[in-house]
Design an enzyme around this catalytic site. Structure first.
Site, PDB file in Angstrom:
ATOM      1  N   SER A 251     120.909  19.957 -64.100  1.00  0.00           N
ATOM      2  CA  SER A 251     120.133  20.276 -65.296  1.00  0.00           C
ATOM      3  C   SER A 251     120.772  21.361 -66.160  1.00  0.00           C
ATOM      4  CB  SER A 251     118.706  20.669 -64.908  1.00  0.00           C
ATOM      5  OG  SER A 251     118.097  19.585 -64.246  1.00  0.00           O
ATOM      6  N   LYS A 298     106.886  21.907 -56.572  1.00  0.00           N
ATOM      7  CA  LYS A 298     106.161  21.124 -57.583  1.00  0.00           C
ATOM      8  C   LYS A 298     104.643  21.203 -57.401  1.00  0.00           C
ATOM      9  CE  LYS A 298     109.870  17.889 -58.547  1.00  0.00           C
ATOM     10  NZ  LYS A 298     110.377  16.529 -58.422  1.00  0.00           N
ATOM     11  N   ASN A 319     106.338  19.426 -62.736  1.00  0.00           N
ATOM     12  CA  ASN A 319     107.780  19.715 -62.710  1.00  0.00           C
ATOM     13  C   ASN A 319     108.262  20.382 -63.994  1.00  0.00           C
ATOM     14  OD1 ASN A 319     107.715  17.529 -64.490  1.00  0.00           O
ATOM     15  ND2 ASN A 319     109.771  16.893 -63.885  1.00  0.00           N
ATOM     16  N   ALA A 361     105.714  11.104 -49.131  1.00  0.00           N
ATOM     17  CA  ALA A 361     104.418  11.448 -49.725  1.00  0.00           C
ATOM     18  C   ALA A 361     104.429  12.885 -50.234  1.00  0.00           C
ATOM     19  CB  ALA A 361     103.309  11.256 -48.684  1.00  0.00           C
ATOM     20  N   GLY A 363     105.961  15.804 -53.358  1.00  0.00           N
ATOM     21  CA  GLY A 363     105.710  16.005 -54.787  1.00  0.00           C
ATOM     22  C   GLY A 363     106.200  14.843 -55.637  1.00  0.00           C
ATOM     23  N   ASN A 383     104.967   7.610 -44.654  1.00  0.00           N
ATOM     24  CA  ASN A 383     105.488   8.980 -44.574  1.00  0.00           C
ATOM     25  C   ASN A 383     105.585   9.429 -43.127  1.00  0.00           C
ATOM     26  OD1 ASN A 383     106.360  11.329 -46.034  1.00  0.00           O
ATOM     27  ND2 ASN A 383     104.514  12.370 -45.321  1.00  0.00           N
ATOM     28  N   LEU A 386     101.736  11.606 -41.105  1.00  0.00           N
ATOM     29  CA  LEU A 386     100.809  10.516 -41.395  1.00  0.00           C
ATOM     30  C   LEU A 386      99.680  10.898 -42.350  1.00  0.00           C
ATOM     31  CD1 LEU A 386     100.996   7.667 -40.426  1.00  0.00           C
ATOM     32  CD2 LEU A 386      99.418   8.206 -38.555  1.00  0.00           C
ATOM     33  N   LEU A 449     115.283   7.817 -55.265  1.00  0.00           N
ATOM     34  CA  LEU A 449     115.210   8.869 -56.283  1.00  0.00           C
ATOM     35  C   LEU A 449     116.352   9.877 -56.152  1.00  0.00           C
ATOM     36  CD1 LEU A 449     111.413   9.695 -56.774  1.00  0.00           C
ATOM     37  CD2 LEU A 449     112.735   7.709 -57.480  1.00  0.00           C
ATOM     38  N   GLY A 472     118.690   7.652 -58.366  1.00  0.00           N
ATOM     39  CA  GLY A 472     117.751   8.429 -59.182  1.00  0.00           C
ATOM     40  C   GLY A 472     118.338   9.049 -60.429  1.00  0.00           C
TER      41      GLY A 472
END
Ligand code: ATR
Length: 514
Positions: A251, A298, A319, A361, A363, A383, A386, A449, A472
């Site tokens: 970024s 996040k 984010n 599961a 952010g 995930n 669980l 991602l 991603g």
């Protein structure tokens, strides 16, 4: 304006001059680290300022302060005197600065320096911690009005960086150099001006024998070009990204390149943080206008928001933070970035009648699940932990399971599209394939991602089975475009996008951020 000072750490003066010449247009001054020179070269330092042709700091650093000088104090003082000897009426031929540690007391040396215009940098180094009262230290170190006081501390946490910034603000009006060394202190080097520091020490990373003279030093060219250090002023808007460990982030390259090309007076900085509380205090003290938030903050950042979009409320993860009069406004650009990317990848206008597996599961998965539901898909959340899969699936009435045989079995009913959102396979994280037990049929459309590495073990296995795959990177760029619009209030300059896409679906090689 704060200056860029290149630390010259070669074994010979000739090599130092060679590297100085290579970096000349990016720097304002240099520090000659005499302690790094070979012993016979140390006797030849007197002519260096004239050869260098720009202001030079004479520094002979002891081992206890992180240097290489082993020969005792008498020899060190002798060398300093040698550097100052035969002072020239033309000050450019003398060392412009002499670095003297706060506990070294040789008045005759200081007097000799001052007589011919060599200023004293009175330095204090703490390579271990920030236990010191830094403001008191800064005040007590100065012996003459002309002294520049320097405090370099090892920042072991984000709180330490904040402590240095606050101490600097307490001592405004005093010429000083402030350095937070180490990984957390990166912003003190890029934002030297905002920290009230006279200069920022930098290194020559392109040269194999010029490694950082102190932990956390940035390459001088990168400081000047990518961060546009020299054009920074109090009017420059500050943006950044926080996360931990934040070892992989493109970024800063993305935003700083666009700010530069679009001539926007703004800079984008990595704020690696071990505590979101400390990070929020730090960015508020620095008057940061906007912040990208990544793993693992996040969700943790949500309580800091004074207002948030419906998406953030529904997703429970944020984010993007934008400063406004009321405080921090929270936005989730992962959601839009993800759905745009997935629809482009699959070539579909929506996901009705699509059955999708989401792996993870956390952010990112929250934004993914929200968007899958919005676009009409039926999904299965798998995930490792669980209860997190169950909690994420519940509001959308999605199916859920673990990353075990039972969970993998369920994938057979949700295999039009498979989306991997965990950090497994990411550079610097756990390697491997989170669903190694699953056999791809070859008809699934598969998205990971993760963008670094470009090809995870999971994606590779899918591709080998004949599946269409996407990493991603496309989502990263799309969500960053949304952030740009939020941050600047301007339209995204679409014509610049090709610069950020390499043929392999990642950033061009030279874009990699160290
Ligand atoms: P992000 O914001 O990128 O989603 P996160 O919120 O920290 O980051 O979530 C990380 C995800 O990766 C979680 O789904 C996590 O599983 P747990 O909820 O069980 O922690 C998953 N993850 C991380 N390491 C993993 C591993 N070694 N094996 C399987 N899943 C892992």
């Amino acid at each position: 304006m704060a200056k860029i000072c290149l630390c010259l750490t070669a074994k010979t003066l000739a090599r130092n001059l060679e590297v100085l010449d290579k970096y000349r247009k990016h720097i304002d001054m240099v520090e000659l680290r005499v302690d790094c020179l070979e012993p016979n070269e140390r006797f030849l330092i007197r002519s260096f300022p004239e050869q260098a042709g720009l202001p030079v700091i004479l520094t002979i650093r002891r081992e206890i302060d992180g240097g290489h000088f082993e020969s005792g104090e008498a020899a060190r003082i002798n060398l300093m005197a040698r550097g100052l000897a035969y002072a020239n009426a033309d000050r450019r031929r003398n060392f412009a600065y002499l670095d003297i540690e706060e506990d070294l007391n040789v008045p005759s040396l200081e007097e000799a320096a001052r007589t011919f215009g060599t200023r004293i940098i009175r330095s204090y180094h703490n390579l271990k911690d920030t236990e010191t009262d830094i403001a008191a230290k800064l005040r007590s170190m100065r012996r003459s009005a002309d002294d520049i006081v320097k405090v370099a501390i090892m920042a072991n946490s984000t709180w330490d960086v904040l402590k240095l910034l606050r101490a600097g603000k307490e001592c405004t009006g005093q010429e000083k150099i402030l350095v937070a060394m180490g990984y957390y202190g990166l912003c003190s080097r890029i934002l030297a001006e905002q920290f009230g520091s006279f200069l920022s020490y930098a290194c020559a990373l392109s040269e194999p024998d010029f490694q950082p003279a102190a932990p956390g030093q940035i390459d001088a060219q990168k400081l000047e070009q990518q961060y546009r250090f020299r054009s920074m002023s109090s009017a420059t808007k500050i943006y950044g990204i926080t996360g931990y460990p934040l070892t992989v982030t493109h970024s800063p390259y993305f935003f700083n390149t666009i700010f530069g090309l679009e001539e926007i007076d703004a800079v984008y900085i990595p704020f690696p943080a071990d505590s979101i509380n400390a990070c929020m205090e730090l960015i508020e003290a620095l008057k940061v206008e906007g912040l990208s938030v990544t793993v693992p903050y996040k969700e943790a950042v949500v309580p800091f928001l004074s207002n948030q979009t419906m998406e953030v409320r529904n997703i429970g993860a944020c984010n993007t933070l934008c400063s406004d009069r009321r405080g921090w406004q929270g936005v989730n650009t992962d959601a839009g970035g993800f759905s745009d990317s997935l629809l482009a990848f699959t070539g579909r206008p929506h996901l009705k009648r699509q059955r999708v597996t989401v792996i993870g599961a956390g952010g990112s998965a929250r934004a993914v699940a929200h968007e899958l539901h919005r676009m009409g898909a039926k999904a299965l959340i798998l995930n490792r932990t669980l209860y997190k899969a169950r909690d994420l699936a519940a509001p959308y009435r999605f199916a859920w399971g673990g990353l075990d045989n039972q969970g993998i079995e369920k994938m057979n009913k949700y295999r039009d599209i498979i989306i991997q959102t965990t950090s497994v396979g990411m550079e610097g994280s756990t390697m491997g394939d989170p669903v190694a037990l699953y056999s791809f049929s070859g008809r699934e459309e598969v998205m990971d991602l993760i963008y670094k590495p470009e090809m995870t073990a999971f994606l590779k296995r899918a591709a080998e089975a004949g599946c269409r795959i996407q990493n991603g990177f496309d989502m990263l760029i799309r969500q960053a475009c949304y952030q740009y619009i939020r941050f600047t209030g301007k339209e995204f300059p679409e014509h610049l996008l090709p610069r950020f896409r390499s043929s392999t679906g990642g950033f061009p090689q030279q874009a990699a951020t160290k």
